[in-house]
Scaffold this motif. Sequence first.
Motif, PDB file in Angstrom:
ATOM      1  N   GLY A  64       0.785  -1.043   0.181  1.00  0.00           N
ATOM      2  CA  GLY A  64       0.078   0.005  -0.167  1.00  0.00           C
ATOM      3  C   GLY A  64       0.693   1.321  -0.198  1.00  0.00           C
ATOM      4  N   THR A  65       0.194   2.408   0.276  1.00  0.00           N
ATOM      5  CA  THR A  65       0.883   3.558   0.243  1.00  0.00           C
ATOM      6  C   THR A  65       1.105   4.051   1.783  1.00  0.00           C
ATOM      7  N   HIS A  66       2.255   4.407   2.055  1.00  0.00           N
ATOM      8  CA  HIS A  66       2.813   4.715   3.235  1.00  0.00           C
ATOM      9  C   HIS A  66       3.309   6.281   3.409  1.00  0.00           C
ATOM     10  N   GLU A  67       2.557   6.716   4.477  1.00  0.00           N
ATOM     11  CA  GLU A  67       2.824   8.147   5.029  1.00  0.00           C
ATOM     12  C   GLU A  67       4.256   8.135   5.673  1.00  0.00           C
ATOM     13  N   GLN A  68       5.019   9.060   5.491  1.00  0.00           N
ATOM     14  CA  GLN A  68       6.527   8.677   6.193  1.00  0.00           C
ATOM     15  C   GLN A  68       7.011  10.086   6.803  1.00  0.00           C
ATOM     16  N   PHE A  69       7.538   9.839   7.987  1.00  0.00           N
ATOM     17  CA  PHE A  69       8.095  10.994   8.776  1.00  0.00           C
ATOM     18  C   PHE A  69       9.025  10.386   9.523  1.00  0.00           C
ATOM     19  N   ILE A  70       9.880  11.435  10.193  1.00  0.00           N
ATOM     20  CA  ILE A  70      11.059  11.100  11.011  1.00  0.00           C
ATOM     21  C   ILE A  70      10.692  11.816  12.321  1.00  0.00           C
ATOM     22  N   ILE A  71      11.180  11.024  13.434  1.00  0.00           N
ATOM     23  CA  ILE A  71      10.766  11.653  14.829  1.00  0.00           C
ATOM     24  C   ILE A  71      11.983  11.586  15.606  1.00  0.00           C
ATOM     25  N   LYS A  72      12.180  12.500  16.532  1.00  0.00           N
ATOM     26  CA  LYS A  72      13.292  12.561  17.468  1.00  0.00           C
ATOM     27  C   LYS A  72      12.765  12.097  18.743  1.00  0.00           C
ATOM     28  N   LEU A  73      13.270  10.855  19.155  1.00  0.00           N
ATOM     29  CA  LEU A  73      12.837  10.398  20.466  1.00  0.00           C
ATOM     30  C   LEU A  73      13.134  11.517  21.431  1.00  0.00           C
ATOM     31  N   SER A  74      11.984  11.590  22.544  1.00  0.00           N
ATOM     32  CA  SER A  74      12.142  12.589  23.481  1.00  0.00           C
ATOM     33  C   SER A  74      13.066  12.202  24.555  1.00  0.00           C
ATOM     34  N   SER A  75      13.596  11.077  24.744  1.00  0.00           N
ATOM     35  CA  SER A  75      14.910  10.922  25.459  1.00  0.00           C
ATOM     36  C   SER A  75      15.853  10.054  24.693  1.00  0.00           C
ATOM     37  N   GLY A  76      16.981  10.301  24.990  1.00  0.00           N
ATOM     38  CA  GLY A  76      18.192   9.611  23.971  1.00  0.00           C
ATOM     39  C   GLY A  76      18.147  10.545  22.695  1.00  0.00           C
ATOM     40  N   ASP A  77      19.344  10.252  22.063  1.00  0.00           N
ATOM     41  CA  ASP A  77      19.459  11.147  20.720  1.00  0.00           C
ATOM     42  C   ASP A  77      19.366  10.283  19.526  1.00  0.00           C
ATOM     43  N   LEU A  78      18.093  10.024  19.288  1.00  0.00           N
ATOM     44  CA  LEU A  78      18.085   8.987  18.144  1.00  0.00           C
ATOM     45  C   LEU A  78      16.745   9.473  17.473  1.00  0.00           C
ATOM     46  N   THR A  79      16.997   9.448  16.113  1.00  0.00           N
ATOM     47  CA  THR A  79      15.764   9.507  15.268  1.00  0.00           C
ATOM     48  C   THR A  79      15.327   8.264  14.717  1.00  0.00           C
ATOM     49  N   VAL A  80      14.046   8.233  14.415  1.00  0.00           N
ATOM     50  CA  VAL A  80      13.381   7.054  13.945  1.00  0.00           C
ATOM     51  C   VAL A  80      12.530   7.279  12.900  1.00  0.00           C
ATOM     52  N   GLU A  81      12.493   6.719  11.705  1.00  0.00           N
ATOM     53  CA  GLU A  81      11.578   6.829  10.516  1.00  0.00           C
ATOM     54  C   GLU A  81      10.324   6.096  11.076  1.00  0.00           C
ATOM     55  N   VAL A  82       9.024   6.803  10.669  1.00  0.00           N
ATOM     56  CA  VAL A  82       7.859   5.945  11.045  1.00  0.00           C
ATOM     57  C   VAL A  82       7.096   6.039   9.665  1.00  0.00           C
ATOM     58  N   GLU A  83       6.638   4.741   9.306  1.00  0.00           N
ATOM     59  CA  GLU A  83       5.901   4.353   8.210  1.00  0.00           C
ATOM     60  C   GLU A  83       4.623   3.972   8.566  1.00  0.00           C
ATOM     61  N   HIS A  84       3.567   4.724   8.082  1.00  0.00           N
ATOM     62  CA  HIS A  84       2.076   4.656   8.456  1.00  0.00           C
ATOM     63  C   HIS A  84       1.432   4.253   7.292  1.00  0.00           C
ATOM     64  N   ASN A  85       0.697   2.988   7.094  1.00  0.00           N
ATOM     65  CA  ASN A  85       0.063   2.550   5.898  1.00  0.00           C
ATOM     66  C   ASN A  85      -1.282   3.192   5.645  1.00  0.00           C
ATOM     67  N   ILE A  86      -1.294   4.390   4.809  1.00  0.00           N
ATOM     68  CA  ILE A  86      -2.683   4.970   4.626  1.00  0.00           C
ATOM     69  C   ILE A  86      -3.451   4.214   3.863  1.00  0.00           C
ATOM     70  N   SER A  87      -3.087   3.070   3.112  1.00  0.00           N
ATOM     71  CA  SER A  87      -4.216   2.393   2.434  1.00  0.00           C
ATOM     72  C   SER A  87      -4.934   1.429   3.332  1.00  0.00           C
ATOM     73  N   ILE A  88      -4.517   1.363   4.708  1.00  0.00           N
ATOM     74  CA  ILE A  88      -5.361   0.630   5.782  1.00  0.00           C
ATOM     75  C   ILE A  88      -5.888   1.625   6.566  1.00  0.00           C
ATOM     76  N   ALA A  89      -5.004   2.679   7.035  1.00  0.00           N
ATOM     77  CA  ALA A  89      -5.583   3.703   8.156  1.00  0.00           C
ATOM     78  C   ALA A  89      -5.724   5.046   7.625  1.00  0.00           C
ATOM     79  N   ARG A  90      -6.251   5.827   8.209  1.00  0.00           N
ATOM     80  CA  ARG A  90      -6.538   6.978   7.790  1.00  0.00           C
ATOM     81  C   ARG A  90      -4.951   8.092   8.025  1.00  0.00           C
ATOM     82  N   ARG A  91      -4.741   8.958   7.092  1.00  0.00           N
ATOM     83  CA  ARG A  91      -3.686   9.924   7.052  1.00  0.00           C
ATOM     84  C   ARG A  91      -3.517  10.422   8.381  1.00  0.00           C
ATOM     85  N   VAL A  92      -2.389  10.548   8.988  1.00  0.00           N
ATOM     86  CA  VAL A  92      -2.209  11.540  10.161  1.00  0.00           C
ATOM     87  C   VAL A  92      -1.677  12.743   9.777  1.00  0.00           C
TER      88      VAL A  92
END
Length: 139
Positions: A64-92
Amino acid sequence: MRRLASRGALAVVFSVVWLAACGGSAQPDDAAIVTDFHNHQSNLEVTADGTIVRLLADRSSSTGTHEQFIIKLSSGDLTVEVEHNISIARRVPVKEGDRVIVHGEYVWNAQGGLIHFTHHDPQGTHEGGYIVDGGTTYD
């Protein structure tokens, strides 16, 4: 006084158990994600608390189609990519600077990893995930 304190503790324990039984949300544990990253762990259910630092273009795949964005965790110095399937769930409707809670499956990569399965699973073969943005849960 001790009896009153015991009743209070019992009430807290009861509330936590009741929320868990009713499908209450998991608590964010960014430290666990940082540990998973350092140990190259994958396919683990995680709950992250982070701030969106970058929006990426949607990506299409066989699932499906994935909405993608990067978050910086609130604790720790790490960024993580988020892939949210908008073919299954609504776009955030996220924007840079939003603070979000993300629950899904963590997959390690050298850039910090990614979290996917941030939605319900229509086949029922995987734990359902979600994204909370602005007090609204998207799953």
